[in-house]
Design a protein around this motif. Structure first.
Motif, PDB file in Angstrom:
ATOM      1  N   SER A  10       4.893 -13.572 -19.129  1.00  0.00           N
ATOM      2  CA  SER A  10       4.599 -14.365 -20.326  1.00  0.00           C
ATOM      3  C   SER A  10       5.825 -14.393 -21.214  1.00  0.00           C
ATOM      4  CB  SER A  10       3.420 -13.766 -21.103  1.00  0.00           C
ATOM      5  OG  SER A  10       3.731 -12.449 -21.514  1.00  0.00           O
ATOM      6  N   SER A  11       6.018 -15.510 -21.881  1.00  0.00           N
ATOM      7  CA  SER A  11       7.160 -15.683 -22.757  1.00  0.00           C
ATOM      8  C   SER A  11       6.696 -16.282 -24.069  1.00  0.00           C
ATOM      9  CB  SER A  11       8.216 -16.590 -22.103  1.00  0.00           C
ATOM     10  OG  SER A  11       7.678 -17.868 -21.854  1.00  0.00           O
ATOM     11  N   THR A  12       7.555 -16.189 -25.067  1.00  0.00           N
ATOM     12  CA  THR A  12       7.205 -16.742 -26.378  1.00  0.00           C
ATOM     13  C   THR A  12       7.095 -18.249 -26.325  1.00  0.00           C
ATOM     14  OG1 THR A  12       8.412 -14.903 -27.373  1.00  0.00           O
ATOM     15  CG2 THR A  12       7.861 -16.742 -28.802  1.00  0.00           C
ATOM     16  N   TRP A  13       7.971 -18.886 -25.548  1.00  0.00           N
ATOM     17  CA  TRP A  13       7.963 -20.342 -25.422  1.00  0.00           C
ATOM     18  C   TRP A  13       7.685 -20.688 -23.957  1.00  0.00           C
ATOM     19  CZ3 TRP A  13       7.915 -22.240 -30.126  1.00  0.00           C
ATOM     20  CH2 TRP A  13       8.553 -21.567 -31.139  1.00  0.00           C
ATOM     21  N   PRO A  14       6.412 -20.833 -23.592  1.00  0.00           N
ATOM     22  CA  PRO A  14       6.078 -21.101 -22.185  1.00  0.00           C
ATOM     23  C   PRO A  14       6.448 -22.532 -21.804  1.00  0.00           C
ATOM     24  CG  PRO A  14       4.112 -21.217 -23.539  1.00  0.00           C
ATOM     25  CD  PRO A  14       5.218 -20.758 -24.447  1.00  0.00           C
ATOM     26  N   ALA A  69     -15.136 -22.870 -33.020  1.00  0.00           N
ATOM     27  CA  ALA A  69     -16.390 -22.660 -33.752  1.00  0.00           C
ATOM     28  C   ALA A  69     -16.189 -21.749 -34.953  1.00  0.00           C
ATOM     29  CB  ALA A  69     -17.453 -22.075 -32.816  1.00  0.00           C
ATOM     30  N   ASP A  70     -15.326 -20.739 -34.818  1.00  0.00           N
ATOM     31  CA  ASP A  70     -15.080 -19.824 -35.924  1.00  0.00           C
ATOM     32  C   ASP A  70     -13.922 -20.271 -36.805  1.00  0.00           C
ATOM     33  OD1 ASP A  70     -13.171 -19.466 -34.011  1.00  0.00           O
ATOM     34  OD2 ASP A  70     -13.270 -17.283 -33.980  1.00  0.00           O
ATOM     35  N   GLY A  71     -13.283 -21.400 -36.470  1.00  0.00           N
ATOM     36  CA  GLY A  71     -12.194 -21.911 -37.292  1.00  0.00           C
ATOM     37  C   GLY A  71     -10.893 -21.156 -37.145  1.00  0.00           C
ATOM     38  N   VAL A  72     -10.747 -20.361 -36.072  1.00  0.00           N
ATOM     39  CA  VAL A  72      -9.547 -19.550 -35.865  1.00  0.00           C
ATOM     40  C   VAL A  72      -9.019 -19.817 -34.468  1.00  0.00           C
ATOM     41  CG1 VAL A  72      -8.582 -17.217 -35.835  1.00  0.00           C
ATOM     42  CG2 VAL A  72     -10.425 -17.783 -37.424  1.00  0.00           C
ATOM     43  N   TRP A  73      -7.713 -19.981 -34.328  1.00  0.00           N
ATOM     44  CA  TRP A  73      -7.095 -20.108 -33.023  1.00  0.00           C
ATOM     45  C   TRP A  73      -5.708 -19.472 -33.054  1.00  0.00           C
ATOM     46  CZ3 TRP A  73      -6.790 -23.835 -36.661  1.00  0.00           C
ATOM     47  CH2 TRP A  73      -5.578 -24.460 -36.861  1.00  0.00           C
ATOM     48  N   GLY A  77       1.138 -16.433 -30.226  1.00  0.00           N
ATOM     49  CA  GLY A  77       0.937 -15.107 -30.785  1.00  0.00           C
ATOM     50  C   GLY A  77       0.565 -15.076 -32.251  1.00  0.00           C
ATOM     51  N   ASP A  78       0.584 -16.221 -32.946  1.00  0.00           N
ATOM     52  CA  ASP A  78       0.224 -16.269 -34.366  1.00  0.00           C
ATOM     53  C   ASP A  78      -1.187 -16.822 -34.528  1.00  0.00           C
ATOM     54  OD1 ASP A  78       2.710 -15.317 -35.102  1.00  0.00           O
ATOM     55  OD2 ASP A  78       3.576 -17.331 -35.257  1.00  0.00           O
ATOM     56  N   THR A  79      -1.889 -16.315 -35.516  1.00  0.00           N
ATOM     57  CA  THR A  79      -3.263 -16.729 -35.786  1.00  0.00           C
ATOM     58  C   THR A  79      -3.276 -17.777 -36.893  1.00  0.00           C
ATOM     59  OG1 THR A  79      -4.069 -14.522 -35.173  1.00  0.00           O
ATOM     60  CG2 THR A  79      -5.570 -15.935 -36.414  1.00  0.00           C
TER      61      THR A  79
END
Length: 240
Positions: A10-14, A69-73, A77-79
């Motif tokens: 995994s990388s920061t910029w896939p 549904a919970d308004g979070v994605w 790596g950042d929310t």
């Protein structure tokens, strides 16, 4: 011996996701046609608002996913949240030193943030002086004063963050005004150039040129290649 599972890197910029291959002209035409048919059934004019169910595999990625549904994605790596609200001080167990948003502007009194910020700044200076005095006399008793200064700084920063929507709105207004001024300046420059060109054309049209000059310019005269030599011999004969 069990087969070793390949390690997933995994990388920061896939790299781009593989479903971009589904966005072909044929698939886009198919899903647009399905949306139009479903919009006609439901009596909806805007077919882009239609959400189709039971799409084949090659068309599923062409339809945007539903909102969380919970308004979070999470992205890289950042929310992120759909409703980007300023967290309350009580959620972080911080003592609030100014009224809550629900308690403001009551009884016709305007909540003056600038005045509150000035009070907090003065309280910070006073508590800092008291902290210096405690460190000189009894350093062990300075922990409570340090906590007070921490609460003052967090409240000060929290109140400043309430200006962020206003700052974003004013920044957008400033950017749009600058773009409008630049467009108006370019338009005026184009109009000035057009007026200058029209004046030059009118000036050229007002000039009166003789017909002979026009004819000479239109039909250039043909010169005799032996003309100069003939004139020379004629002058010599006259001299003799």
């Amino acid at each position: 011996m069990e087969e070793e599972q390949p390690q997933q890197v995994s990388s920061t910029w896939p790299p781009p996701p593989p479903f971009w291959r589904d966005f072909t002209p044929e698939n886009l035409a198919r899903i647009n046609e399905l949306r139009k048919q479903e919009a006609e059934k439901q009596g909806i004019e805007d077919a882009t608002k239609i959400r189709l169910e039971g799409l084949p595999r090659e068309l599923r990625n062409l339809q945007p996913p539903l909102e969380p549904a919970d308004g979070v994605w999470r992205v890289f790596g950042d929310t992120y949240r759909l409703n980007d609200e300023l967290p309350r001080l009580e959620e972080s167990n911080i003592r609030r030193l100014f009224p809550n948003p629900e308690e403001r502007d009551r009884d016709g009194k305007h909540f003056d943030r600038a005045l509150i910020l000035k009070r907090l700044a003065k309280s910070l200076l006073l508590n800092f002086l008291e902290l210096v005095g405690l460190l000189a006399i009894n350093p062990e008793a300075a922990e409570e004063k340090t906590a007070d200064i921490r609460d003052l700084f967090i409240n000060f920063h929290h109140l400043i963050n309430e200006y962020r929507p206003h700052q974003a709105r004013e920044s957008l207004i400033s950017m749009m005004q600058a773009q409008l001024d630049r467009t108006r300046a370019e338009t005026n420059a184009i109009r000035d150039a057009k007026d200058k060109a029209e004046r030059i054309m009118e000036g050229l049209g007002s000039l009166k040129i003789e017909d002979d000059l026009i004819n000479n310019l239109a039909t250039p005269s043909k010169k005799d290649p032996w003309g100069n030599e003939n004139e020379t011999w004629a002058s010599v004969i006259e001299d003799i």
